[in-house]
Design a protein around this motif. Structure first.
Motif, short mmCIF file in Angstrom:
data_model
loop_
_atom_site.label_atom_id
_atom_site.label_comp_id
_atom_site.label_asym_id
_atom_site.label_seq_id
_atom_site.Cartn_x
_atom_site.Cartn_y
_atom_site.Cartn_z
N ASN A 22 0.87 -1.17 0.00
CA ASN A 22 0.00 0.00 0.00
C ASN A 22 0.91 1.22 0.00
OD1 ASN A 22 -1.68 2.14 0.55
ND2 ASN A 22 -2.92 1.03 2.03
N ASP A 23 1.05 1.86 -1.14
CA ASP A 23 1.96 3.00 -1.27
C ASP A 23 1.54 4.18 -0.40
OD1 ASP A 23 3.53 1.63 -3.09
OD2 ASP A 23 2.46 2.43 -4.82
N LEU A 24 0.31 4.19 0.06
CA LEU A 24 -0.17 5.30 0.88
C LEU A 24 0.05 5.08 2.38
CD1 LEU A 24 -3.45 6.10 -1.06
CD2 LEU A 24 -1.29 7.34 -1.12
N GLU A 25 0.49 3.87 2.74
CA GLU A 25 0.63 3.58 4.17
C GLU A 25 1.66 4.50 4.85
OE1 GLU A 25 -0.13 -0.38 6.19
OE2 GLU A 25 2.02 -0.40 5.80
N MET A 26 2.86 4.59 4.30
CA MET A 26 3.89 5.42 4.93
C MET A 26 3.49 6.89 4.98
SD MET A 26 7.85 4.59 4.82
CE MET A 26 8.23 3.91 3.26
N PRO A 27 3.05 7.49 3.86
CA PRO A 27 2.67 8.91 3.95
C PRO A 27 1.49 9.14 4.90
CG PRO A 27 2.59 8.15 1.65
CD PRO A 27 3.02 7.00 2.49
N SER A 28 0.55 8.19 4.95
CA SER A 28 -0.58 8.34 5.87
C SER A 28 -0.12 8.32 7.32
CB SER A 28 -1.61 7.22 5.65
OG SER A 28 -2.18 7.32 4.37
N GLU A 29 0.80 7.40 7.63
CA GLU A 29 1.32 7.31 9.00
C GLU A 29 2.17 8.53 9.35
OE1 GLU A 29 3.26 3.50 9.22
OE2 GLU A 29 1.38 2.50 9.72
N GLU A 30 2.85 9.12 8.37
CA GLU A 30 3.62 10.33 8.64
C GLU A 30 2.71 11.52 8.89
OE1 GLU A 30 6.27 10.75 5.31
OE2 GLU A 30 7.44 8.98 5.90
N LYS A 31 1.62 11.61 8.13
CA LYS A 31 0.69 12.72 8.28
C LYS A 31 -0.16 12.58 9.54
CE LYS A 31 -2.51 15.50 5.62
NZ LYS A 31 -1.83 16.76 5.73
N SER A 44 1.45 -5.27 19.20
CA SER A 44 1.96 -5.55 20.55
C SER A 44 0.96 -6.32 21.39
CB SER A 44 2.36 -4.25 21.26
OG SER A 44 1.21 -3.54 21.69
N GLN A 45 -0.32 -6.26 21.02
CA GLN A 45 -1.36 -6.98 21.75
C GLN A 45 -1.68 -8.34 21.12
OE1 GLN A 45 -2.51 -6.10 24.72
NE2 GLN A 45 -1.08 -4.41 24.56
N GLY A 46 -0.83 -8.77 20.18
CA GLY A 46 -0.98 -10.13 19.66
C GLY A 46 -1.52 -10.27 18.25
N ALA A 47 -1.78 -9.17 17.57
CA ALA A 47 -2.24 -9.29 16.18
C ALA A 47 -1.14 -9.92 15.35
CB ALA A 47 -2.61 -7.92 15.62
N GLU A 48 -1.52 -10.81 14.47
CA GLU A 48 -0.56 -11.44 13.58
C GLU A 48 -0.25 -10.55 12.39
OE1 GLU A 48 -1.63 -15.48 12.66
OE2 GLU A 48 -2.37 -15.79 14.68
N TYR A 49 -1.15 -9.59 12.14
CA TYR A 49 -1.02 -8.74 10.97
C TYR A 49 -1.85 -7.49 11.21
CZ TYR A 49 -1.04 -7.58 6.00
OH TYR A 49 -0.87 -6.97 4.81
N SER A 50 -1.36 -6.34 10.79
CA SER A 50 -2.13 -5.10 10.89
C SER A 50 -1.72 -4.18 9.75
CB SER A 50 -1.87 -4.41 12.23
OG SER A 50 -2.61 -3.21 12.31
N ARG A 51 -2.71 -3.61 9.09
CA ARG A 51 -2.49 -2.71 7.96
C ARG A 51 -3.56 -1.63 7.97
NH1 ARG A 51 2.36 -3.34 6.84
NH2 ARG A 51 3.01 -4.82 5.29
N ILE A 52 -3.39 -0.65 7.06
CA ILE A 52 -4.42 0.35 6.85
C ILE A 52 -5.21 -0.04 5.60
CG2 ILE A 52 -3.04 2.16 7.91
CD1 ILE A 52 -2.68 3.37 5.08
N THR A 53 -6.42 0.45 5.52
CA THR A 53 -7.20 0.29 4.31
C THR A 53 -6.99 1.53 3.45
OG1 THR A 53 -9.16 1.31 5.28
CG2 THR A 53 -8.97 -1.08 5.46
N GLY A 54 -6.90 1.36 2.19
CA GLY A 54 -6.80 2.48 1.26
C GLY A 54 -5.80 3.53 1.69
N SER A 55 -6.31 4.74 1.94
CA SER A 55 -5.45 5.86 2.32
C SER A 55 -5.37 6.05 3.82
CB SER A 55 -5.95 7.15 1.66
OG SER A 55 -7.27 7.42 2.07
N GLY A 56 -5.84 5.08 4.58
CA GLY A 56 -5.69 5.15 6.03
C GLY A 56 -6.95 5.51 6.78
N SER A 57 -8.09 5.40 6.13
CA SER A 57 -9.34 5.74 6.83
C SER A 57 -9.68 4.70 7.89
CB SER A 57 -10.49 5.84 5.83
OG SER A 57 -10.69 4.60 5.17
#
Length: 93
Positions: A22-31, A44-57
């Motif tokens: 997701n090319d928008l993940e890094m810029p979304s997290e920076e903003k 940290s609470q045990g998720a095996e995977y975590s991501r953003i959807t689309g542009s981070g909504s």
């Protein structure tokens, strides 16, 4: 419980080998640094995977069990840092 053949696909998904980036993940997290904090909290609470959807909504996480999901849900819901976030539990069908 995964159907026959689905376990391999799930394993590839969870280890990231089948994912497009997701090319928008890094810029979304920076903003919006809270996006990264939420993802880090879920991991940290045990998720095996975590991501953003689309542009981070939205941020989502996958857990190995409903119990792990529920425990993480309780902790993140109780954390005042995330009090402005809408937090939901779901099950993949």
């Amino acid at each position: 419980v995964a159907a026959a053949g689905e376990g391999d696909a799930l394993a590839r998904f969870l280890n990231g080998s089948d994912l497009l980036t997701n090319d928008l993940e890094m810029p979304s997290e920076e903003k919006v640094p809270l996006i990264r904090k939420v993802r880090e909290m879920l991991i940290s609470q045990g998720a095996e995977y975590s991501r953003i959807t689309g542009s981070g909504s939205a941020v989502f996480a996958m857990f190995g069990s409903i119990e792990a999901r529920d425990e993480a849900y309780g902790k993140i819901k109780a954390d005042p840092e995330f009090s402005d976030c809408d937090i939901f539990k779901s099950v993949t069908i």
